[in-house]
Design a protein around this motif. Structure first.
Motif, PDB file in Angstrom:
ATOM      1  N   VAL A  77      15.824  96.018  52.372  1.00 57.84           N
ATOM      2  CA  VAL A  77      15.863  96.498  53.756  1.00 57.84           C
ATOM      3  C   VAL A  77      14.667  95.875  54.470  1.00 57.84           C
ATOM      4  N   CYS A  78      14.938  95.238  55.601  1.00 58.87           N
ATOM      5  CA  CYS A  78      13.852  94.511  56.289  1.00 58.87           C
ATOM      6  C   CYS A  78      12.701  95.422  56.663  1.00 58.87           C
ATOM      7  N   SER A  79      13.027  96.691  57.015  1.00 60.68           N
ATOM      8  CA  SER A  79      11.983  97.614  57.469  1.00 60.68           C
ATOM      9  C   SER A  79      11.434  98.470  56.332  1.00 60.68           C
ATOM     10  N   ALA A 103      21.770  84.567  67.909  1.00 61.05           N
ATOM     11  CA  ALA A 103      21.121  85.817  67.504  1.00 61.05           C
ATOM     12  C   ALA A 103      21.106  85.810  65.986  1.00 61.05           C
ATOM     13  N   PHE A 104      19.930  85.739  65.422  1.00 62.21           N
ATOM     14  CA  PHE A 104      19.803  85.555  63.974  1.00 62.21           C
ATOM     15  C   PHE A 104      19.089  86.736  63.342  1.00 62.21           C
ATOM     16  N   THR A 105      19.597  87.217  62.223  1.00 64.46           N
ATOM     17  CA  THR A 105      18.860  88.169  61.396  1.00 64.46           C
ATOM     18  C   THR A 105      18.780  87.581  59.998  1.00 64.46           C
ATOM     19  N   GLY A 136       5.202  92.315  61.402  1.00 65.67           N
ATOM     20  CA  GLY A 136       4.962  93.436  62.314  1.00 65.67           C
ATOM     21  C   GLY A 136       6.275  94.114  62.654  1.00 65.67           C
ATOM     22  N   LEU A 137       7.070  94.407  61.620  1.00 62.29           N
ATOM     23  CA  LEU A 137       8.378  94.986  61.918  1.00 62.29           C
ATOM     24  C   LEU A 137       8.303  96.506  62.081  1.00 62.29           C
ATOM     25  N   ALA A 138       7.793  97.195  61.044  1.00 64.14           N
ATOM     26  CA  ALA A 138       7.838  98.662  61.090  1.00 64.14           C
ATOM     27  C   ALA A 138       6.584  99.250  60.462  1.00 64.14           C
ATOM     28  N   GLY A 198      26.257  84.668  66.218  1.00 66.13           N
ATOM     29  CA  GLY A 198      25.548  85.695  65.446  1.00 66.13           C
ATOM     30  C   GLY A 198      25.482  85.247  64.002  1.00 66.13           C
ATOM     31  N   ILE A 199      24.278  85.142  63.473  1.00 67.15           N
ATOM     32  CA  ILE A 199      24.111  84.745  62.064  1.00 67.15           C
ATOM     33  C   ILE A 199      23.468  85.932  61.353  1.00 67.15           C
ATOM     34  N   THR A 200      24.169  86.468  60.357  1.00 65.13           N
ATOM     35  CA  THR A 200      23.747  87.753  59.781  1.00 65.13           C
ATOM     36  C   THR A 200      23.384  87.646  58.299  1.00 65.13           C
ATOM     37  N   PRO A 201      22.567  88.579  57.808  1.00 61.63           N
ATOM     38  CA  PRO A 201      22.155  88.584  56.400  1.00 61.63           C
ATOM     39  C   PRO A 201      23.113  89.407  55.550  1.00 61.63           C
ATOM     40  N   PRO A 234      28.373  78.038  54.018  1.00 65.75           N
ATOM     41  CA  PRO A 234      26.932  78.007  53.781  1.00 65.75           C
ATOM     42  C   PRO A 234      26.109  77.943  55.059  1.00 65.75           C
ATOM     43  N   GLY A 235      24.994  78.665  55.036  1.00 63.98           N
ATOM     44  CA  GLY A 235      24.126  78.702  56.204  1.00 63.98           C
ATOM     45  C   GLY A 235      23.634  77.325  56.585  1.00 63.98           C
ATOM     46  N   GLY A 236      23.278  76.528  55.571  1.00 64.05           N
ATOM     47  CA  GLY A 236      22.703  75.220  55.834  1.00 64.05           C
ATOM     48  C   GLY A 236      23.659  74.278  56.552  1.00 64.05           C
ATOM     49  N   GLY A 250      25.790  77.515  59.731  1.00 63.03           N
ATOM     50  CA  GLY A 250      24.753  78.149  60.548  1.00 63.03           C
ATOM     51  C   GLY A 250      23.926  77.097  61.275  1.00 63.03           C
ATOM     52  N   ASP A 251      23.611  76.060  60.550  1.00 60.32           N
ATOM     53  CA  ASP A 251      22.804  74.984  61.112  1.00 60.32           C
ATOM     54  C   ASP A 251      23.504  74.347  62.318  1.00 60.32           C
ATOM     55  N   TYR A 252      24.812  74.138  62.189  1.00 58.03           N
ATOM     56  CA  TYR A 252      25.556  73.531  63.300  1.00 58.03           C
ATOM     57  C   TYR A 252      25.540  74.458  64.519  1.00 58.03           C
ATOM     58  N   GLU A 305      15.510  88.400  64.245  1.00 56.20           N
ATOM     59  CA  GLU A 305      15.130  89.641  63.551  1.00 56.20           C
ATOM     60  C   GLU A 305      14.806  89.240  62.121  1.00 56.20           C
ATOM     61  N   LEU A 306      13.535  89.252  61.787  1.00 52.73           N
ATOM     62  CA  LEU A 306      13.134  88.646  60.509  1.00 52.73           C
ATOM     63  C   LEU A 306      12.582  89.688  59.532  1.00 52.73           C
ATOM     64  N   GLY A 307      11.776  89.241  58.640  1.00 53.02           N
ATOM     65  CA  GLY A 307      11.361  90.105  57.532  1.00 53.02           C
ATOM     66  C   GLY A 307      10.217  91.048  57.872  1.00 53.02           C
ATOM     67  N   GLY A 308       9.748  91.742  56.835  1.00 50.33           N
ATOM     68  CA  GLY A 308       8.652  92.681  57.031  1.00 50.33           C
ATOM     69  C   GLY A 308       7.928  92.990  55.734  1.00 50.33           C
ATOM     70  N   LYS A 309       6.781  93.619  55.879  1.00 53.01           N
ATOM     71  CA  LYS A 309       6.033  94.141  54.722  1.00 53.01           C
ATOM     72  C   LYS A 309       5.355  95.385  55.269  1.00 53.01           C
ATOM     73  N   GLU A 348      11.648  82.170  57.022  1.00 55.15           N
ATOM     74  CA  GLU A 348      11.778  80.729  56.811  1.00 55.15           C
ATOM     75  C   GLU A 348      12.977  80.162  57.586  1.00 55.15           C
ATOM     76  N   VAL A 349      14.145  80.795  57.424  1.00 54.09           N
ATOM     77  CA  VAL A 349      15.338  80.295  58.129  1.00 54.09           C
ATOM     78  C   VAL A 349      15.203  80.558  59.633  1.00 54.09           C
ATOM     79  N   GLY A 350      14.582  81.679  59.994  1.00 55.86           N
ATOM     80  CA  GLY A 350      14.362  81.985  61.413  1.00 55.86           C
ATOM     81  C   GLY A 350      13.571  80.887  62.113  1.00 55.86           C
ATOM     82  N   ILE A 388       9.146  90.991  49.128  1.00 57.47           N
ATOM     83  CA  ILE A 388       9.828  90.820  47.829  1.00 57.47           C
ATOM     84  C   ILE A 388      11.322  91.081  47.991  1.00 57.47           C
ATOM     85  N   PHE A 389      11.677  92.017  48.855  1.00 59.44           N
ATOM     86  CA  PHE A 389      13.067  92.369  49.142  1.00 59.44           C
ATOM     87  C   PHE A 389      13.777  92.897  47.897  1.00 59.44           C
ATOM     88  N   GLY A 390      13.135  93.876  47.277  1.00 61.61           N
ATOM     89  CA  GLY A 390      13.693  94.528  46.102  1.00 61.61           C
ATOM     90  C   GLY A 390      12.976  95.851  45.917  1.00 61.61           C
TER      91      GLY A 390
HETATM   92  P1  NAD Z   1      18.568  84.306  54.934  1.00 60.97           P
HETATM   93  O1  NAD Z   1      17.563  83.877  55.941  1.00 60.97           O
HETATM   94  O2  NAD Z   1      18.608  83.603  53.651  1.00 60.97           O
HETATM   95  O3  NAD Z   1      20.039  84.191  55.544  1.00 60.97           O
HETATM   96  C1  NAD Z   1      20.407  84.846  56.749  1.00 60.97           C
HETATM   97  C2  NAD Z   1      21.606  84.113  57.345  1.00 60.97           C
HETATM   98  O4  NAD Z   1      21.200  82.799  57.720  1.00 60.97           O
HETATM   99  C3  NAD Z   1      22.787  83.933  56.403  1.00 60.97           C
HETATM  100  O5  NAD Z   1      23.990  84.079  57.122  1.00 60.97           O
HETATM  101  C4  NAD Z   1      22.622  82.511  55.934  1.00 60.97           C
HETATM  102  O6  NAD Z   1      23.841  81.942  55.504  1.00 60.97           O
HETATM  103  C5  NAD Z   1      22.106  81.845  57.186  1.00 60.97           C
HETATM  104  N1  NAD Z   1      21.396  80.578  56.978  1.00 60.97           N
HETATM  105  C6  NAD Z   1      20.766  80.140  55.859  1.00 60.97           C
HETATM  106  N2  NAD Z   1      20.247  78.904  56.067  1.00 60.97           N
HETATM  107  C7  NAD Z   1      20.543  78.560  57.341  1.00 60.97           C
HETATM  108  C8  NAD Z   1      20.273  77.419  58.154  1.00 60.97           C
HETATM  109  N3  NAD Z   1      19.599  76.366  57.685  1.00 60.97           N
HETATM  110  N4  NAD Z   1      20.704  77.416  59.422  1.00 60.97           N
HETATM  111  C9  NAD Z   1      21.370  78.476  59.930  1.00 60.97           C
HETATM  112  N5  NAD Z   1      21.678  79.585  59.205  1.00 60.97           N
HETATM  113  C10 NAD Z   1      21.265  79.635  57.930  1.00 60.97           C
HETATM  114  O7  NAD Z   1      18.353  85.889  54.765  1.00 60.97           O
HETATM  115  P2  NAD Z   1      19.094  86.849  53.743  1.00 60.97           P
HETATM  116  O8  NAD Z   1      18.555  86.534  52.390  1.00 60.97           O
HETATM  117  O9  NAD Z   1      20.567  86.842  53.973  1.00 60.97           O
HETATM  118  O10 NAD Z   1      18.562  88.279  54.239  1.00 60.97           O
HETATM  119  C11 NAD Z   1      17.348  88.788  53.876  1.00 60.97           C
HETATM  120  C12 NAD Z   1      16.324  88.595  54.962  1.00 60.97           C
HETATM  121  O11 NAD Z   1      16.806  89.154  56.184  1.00 60.97           O
HETATM  122  C13 NAD Z   1      15.027  89.321  54.675  1.00 60.97           C
HETATM  123  O12 NAD Z   1      13.945  88.514  54.978  1.00 60.97           O
HETATM  124  C14 NAD Z   1      15.095  90.524  55.604  1.00 60.97           C
HETATM  125  O13 NAD Z   1      13.826  91.037  55.931  1.00 60.97           O
HETATM  126  C15 NAD Z   1      15.798  89.961  56.773  1.00 60.97           C
HETATM  127  N6  NAD Z   1      16.404  91.027  57.583  1.00 60.97           N
HETATM  128  C16 NAD Z   1      15.831  91.358  58.772  1.00 60.97           C
HETATM  129  C17 NAD Z   1      16.366  92.392  59.546  1.00 60.97           C
HETATM  130  C18 NAD Z   1      15.740  92.784  60.864  1.00 60.97           C
HETATM  131  O14 NAD Z   1      16.380  93.495  61.622  1.00 60.97           O
HETATM  132  N7  NAD Z   1      14.534  92.372  61.191  1.00 60.97           N
HETATM  133  C19 NAD Z   1      17.499  93.066  59.097  1.00 60.97           C
HETATM  134  C20 NAD Z   1      18.067  92.709  57.888  1.00 60.97           C
HETATM  135  C21 NAD Z   1      17.510  91.668  57.133  1.00 60.97           C
END
Ligand code: NAD
Length: 530
Positions: A291-293, A233-235, A416-418, A155-158, A215-217, A220-222, A258-262, A239-241, A390-392
């Motif tokens: 908040v992604c949504s 399972a990534f949120t 196409g999140l919400a 699980g990789i979380t934001p 660090p994610g890079g 997370g990458d490994y 689970e990625l971003g939205g507008k 770009e990272v997704g 923008i995420f702000g």
């Molecule tokens: P991010 O993509 O920068 O990081 C998310 C996670 O990925 C972190 O744990 C980070 O360390 C890791 N990561 C970074 N680079 C990586 C790599 N190369 N390989 C593997 N893992 C890596 O996102 P963030 O800035 O932490 O969170 C904001 C984003 O999350 C926004 O785009 C938001 O919309 C999205 N989000 C989506 C949901 C959803 O349910 N759809 C919920 C919350 C947040």
């Protein structure tokens, strides 16, 4: 201003790998900063590749040989309920820590703790309720479908909902009998480490839940690329997704994104005006817009446009911004200096694109990463501030005339999140939400989320679903088992056989191929037979 706390007031956290609290192999640590004060809250290990390798080895062992995947659903449910209880017991303390590490208001953090506990309770119930299938099939056969865990999950979380996003992954993964390595966002790992403490306290076998910081890079990458991890399972960001999807493709692992939205928040002229104003404010300013949504694109129908914008701006100006731990504040800081700078950059872009800045547009003086609630009006949907996340706390307001135009603008995005619609006309509401190309929709409200309902996006907002029964499916393989009930051969290749006195014997009774009883080697006895 950057204030660095004295070493004595700064707590050090360790990671939880293979049932032990450990530091990084190379002993490197980094600081977690309170975004409201810029003070150092804690230090954590900067885990690296060798730490991640150790965690994956322990997870593999726990899944392939350990007791957890072999427990019954009832046993797993009992553990998940204990986790829910512990989160509730420690809710206030965890909420304070959540606010200190990432800034959201204490009230929001408390809601997250409650939701996280509920998620564990919900999956405890579902684990027991969910069954396989038996199928009606032709012939004397029985066919059934059994559900099995996927294996080692990561699980990789934001950073915006650290505990809640961890719960959305851990609860269904464990309910299904998987093991999980959690990699929280680098800036906000503290509450995830406290979650590991809870798993340790409830006596989960070693290696079943591990939390690794870094660090994610690297970490997370490994996890995304390791052939020993069966699912990621990534949120996080799109770009990272995309990167994780590419990494996972190397060994065709399951990937949930689970990625971003507008997301569009559509207000028709016949909406309840007060409720829609409130929904527009909550849609964008809850959680400082991180908040992604978030309802970050507000579409308002022309007849009420001027009045709506006027009221919205005056209400936004009155939002109390300040440290989340002060319960009188309604909006906390942004998570980091980097996020603050991203928001500033987008506001400059919006102004340069010709959007009208109605309010906000500045960071607040003093320590902390605070930004004013900001509203752009008369925005064209093609502008970068309308297309990019923008995420702000930055809202763009777009006028529209007809229902068709609103739907067209709403869907004109890579995301196409919400999305939400505000109207008293129920058939119009249903037409519009059905037309929205988004996974989560609301009518006359914004943001309520339920563990019972699937969460996830269309288009570039993601792949797969979290929560609900759909969320449990993601963490399972399904296997069909077909049983022949006749004890008869299928009888396809019959030319080498004939029936004698009801018995099937070989035509080549001298055996064309067999073991030479003297030499003990395999021999072809008959060179020309076919
Ligand atoms: P991010 O993509 O920068 O990081 C998310 C996670 O990925 C972190 O744990 C980070 O360390 C890791 N990561 C970074 N680079 C990586 C790599 N190369 N390989 C593997 N893992 C890596 O996102 P963030 O800035 O932490 O969170 C904001 C984003 O999350 C926004 O785009 C938001 O919309 C999205 N989000 C989506 C949901 C959803 O349910 N759809 C919920 C919350 C947040």
């Amino acid at each position: 201003m950057t204030a660095v706390a004295t070493a004595t007031s700064v707590k050090h956290y360790s990671m939880f790998i293979d049932g032990e609290w450990v530091d990084a192999d190379d002993r490197v640590t980094y600081e977690i900063v309170d975004p409201a004060t810029e003070e150092v809250v804690a230090t954590v290990p900067r885990g690296g590749r060798s730490d991640a390798e150790r965690a994956v080895r322990a997870a593999r062992e726990a899944f392939d040989k350990g007791p957890w995947p072999r427990t019954t659903a009832v046993e797993r449910a009992a553990v998940l309920r204990k986790v829910a209880d512990k989160i509730r017991e420690r809710a206030e303390e965890l909420a304070v820590l959540e606010t200190r590490q990432m800034g959201k208001t204490l009230a929001d953090s408390l809601v997250d703790m409650n939701d996280a506990a509920h998620t564990f309770d919900y999956y405890a119930g579902l684990a027991v309720e969910q069954h396989g299938q038996t199928l009606e099939v032709p012939g004397d056969s029985l066919s059934m479908v059994v559900r099995e865990p996927v294996g080692v999950t990561a699980g990789i979380t934001p950073w915006n909902f650290p505990v809640l996003m961890a719960a959305w992954k851990l609860a269904p993964s464990l309910a299904a009998g998987n093991v999980m390595i959690l990699k929280p966002a680098s800036v906000s790992p503290l509450t995830s480490l406290e979650m590991a403490r809870i798993f340790d306290d409830v006596g989960l076998p070693r290696g079943v839940v591990q939390v690794i910081t870094g660090p994610g890079g690297e970490v997370g990458d490994y996890l995304a690329s390791s052939p020993d991890v069966d699912m990621v399972a990534f949120t996080g960001s799109v770009e990272v997704g995309k990167h994780i999807m590419r990494q996972g493709a190397e060994n065709v692992k399951k990937v949930g994104l689970e990625l971003g939205g507008k997301s569009p928040n559509i207000v028709f002229a016949d909406a309840d005006f007060e409720a829609a104003i409130d929904g527009a404010l909550i849609g964008i300013f809850a959680g400082s817009g991180e908040v992604c949504s978030a309802g970050s694109r507000l579409l308002v129908q022309r007849p009420i446009y001027d009045r709506f914008v006027g009221e919205l701006v005056s209400r936004a100006l009155a939002i109390k911004v300040g440290p989340g731990l002060d319960e009188s504040n309604e909006m906390g800081p942004l998570v980091s200096r980097q996020q603050l700078e991203t928001v500033e950059r987008y506001v400059k872009i919006g102004v340069a694109e010709g959007a009208k800045l109605a309010t906000g547009g500045h960071r607040l003086e003093g320590p902390g990463f605070f930004y004013e609630p900001t509203i752009f009006v008369d925005v064209d949907n093609s502008m970068a501030v309308a297309q990019e996340e923008i995420f702000g706390p930055v809202l763009v307001v777009i006028p529209f005339d007809s229902e068709e135009q609103a739907i067209s603008i709403a869907n004109d995005t890579i995301y196409g999140l919400a999305g939400a619609v505000w109207t008293k006309d129920v058939t119009k509401a249903m037409r519009v939400v059905k037309a929205l190309r988004a996974g989560i929709t609301w009518v006359n409200t914004y943001h309520p989320t339920y563990s019972e309902a699937p969460w996830g996006g269309y288009k570039q907002s993601g792949v797969g679903r979290e929560l609900g029964t759909f969320g449990l499916d993601e963490y399972q393989e399904v296997k069909q088992i077909n049983i022949d009930l006749t004890d008869r051969p299928l009888g396809v290749y019959q030319h080498g056989k004939e029936k004698t006195d009801g018995k099937v014997v070989s035509l080549h009774e001298r055996r064309p191929f067999g073991r030479d009883e003297v030499k003990g080697a395999w021999v072809r006895f008959c060179q020309n037979c076919n």
